[in-house]
Scaffold this active site. Sequence first.
Site, PDB file in Angstrom:
ATOM      1  N   CYS A   1       0.797  -1.214   0.000  1.00 53.85           N
ATOM      2  CA  CYS A   1       0.000   0.000   0.000  1.00 53.85           C
ATOM      3  C   CYS A   1       0.834   1.270   0.000  1.00 53.85           C
ATOM      4  CB  CYS A   1      -0.944  -0.037   1.190  1.00 53.85           C
ATOM      5  SG  CYS A   1      -2.083  -1.406   1.011  1.00 53.85           S
ATOM      6  N   GLU A   2       1.742   1.363  -0.932  1.00 53.01           N
ATOM      7  CA  GLU A   2       2.408   2.654  -1.126  1.00 53.01           C
ATOM      8  C   GLU A   2       2.952   2.770  -2.541  1.00 53.01           C
ATOM      9  OE1 GLU A   2       6.217   3.049   1.202  1.00 53.01           O
ATOM     10  OE2 GLU A   2       5.129   1.671   2.485  1.00 53.01           O
TER      11      GLU A   2
END
Length: 444
Positions: A371-372
């Site tokens: 999640c980045e």
Amino acid sequence: MTTALTPVTATDADDLSVWPASTARLPHGGLAVGGVSLAEVAESFGTPAYVLDEGEVRARCRAYRDAFPGADVLYAAKAFLCRAMVRWIDEEGLGLDVCSAGELELAVTAGFPPDRVVMHGNAKSPGDIESALRLGVGRIVIDGPSEIARLAAAVGPHGRQRVMVRVVPGVSAGGHEKIRTGTDGQKFGLSPTDGSAQHAIARLLTQPQLQLVGLHCHIGSQITDTEPYVAALRRMVDLMAQVRDLHGLVLPELDLGGGHGIAYRPGEPALGLTGLARRLRTELDERCAAAGLPVPRLAVEPGRAVAGPAGVALYRVLSVKSTGDQVFVAVDGGMSDNPRPALYGVRYAPRLVGRHSTAGSREATVVGRHCEAGDILAAGVGLPGDIRPGDLLAVPVAGAYQLSMASGYNMVGRPPAVAVHGGRARLLVRRETLADLRSRDVGA
Ligand code: LLP
């Protein structure tokens, strides 16, 4: 804007120069490593998975032994360690560099002779020291002044431990600022420039429990040029001569650490092993002769150059998305199993395996599932234009500092390590399951 499709050229998709020597092409776009089809490894063990070519690891160990006859070659466990690796390293006659009780206990319980182990660490915990002394490691490398009295006390009045002192030779080298360790102003070692190395040596020599056998340095990692090593060697021999002059002590050992650089993509430079060995030998002989010193026994500590090129990471494509003028190919792993692009800006060369594509090559960014936005495995790589979910991507040169630096980010579980050799694949380290993750979480 659409990305142009260009024919796949031999240089981008077919160049296997950074792959293990055993890599063979199979029909229909398949690849085999160690005699085993990578598509079959993915089928049997799932993805992501790390494949380790045992023959390549062993061949690299032998290449080191051949290039450095009469020297100690210590494999740096931090690059990747498991019990099979311990056995291969042992059988190939290498020693081991460890930097924690964890690495040490794994090696010794797998049967590695402790006297061939060197323990490092800029901040050794009481547990590290206890473990090192209990298991009887060959050498402990002193990294700071406060360690001297602590270690002497832990050895006790009747024991004696062989130690080395880690020196910062004032040479800047390494593939990225985070892995340069040869100059003052970083956390490792003792400087001869400000006198702290000499001071520590003098203090050490007052401790009967500690036997100083030599000096150590490790100037950095992913170094592709021999000259920084030569410069470091000169400084180290100069300091050995100073120790002789000041204390009348001739140190019998010199450990020049690791850091030998490898190519991650075709065409990138790598450190030439035989050239390095020859140059160090000549330089050591000459410098010692000039200083009137007997030639010390040399040690080197390669990690990456032994394990890196023997590993291949396998990922399944989960989604393909075009955003603006970019194509994002997302796979089922990412920065939790390979933080190296995010940490050091390293660029890898993934390729499609297990399917023959006639589509032209198109530039894509291979990203992970985390999640980045910085979770990028490879930016600007050529992949077939028809790449699609379900395809298998293989990333070569994945054997060092990937699994060993894998994290629990997003709780996806760390991938397995699978050995391939002589046409057989076998599980070395199993996949971390969700049950493993849950079982550690013991709070209410
Ligand atoms: N000896 C000492 C004392 C070390 O600290 C290291 C690596 C080595 C030997 C082995 O260096 P090698 O031959 O593997 O370059 N995580 C980084 C690399 C950190 C290296 C730390 N020390 C990376 O992924 O590039």
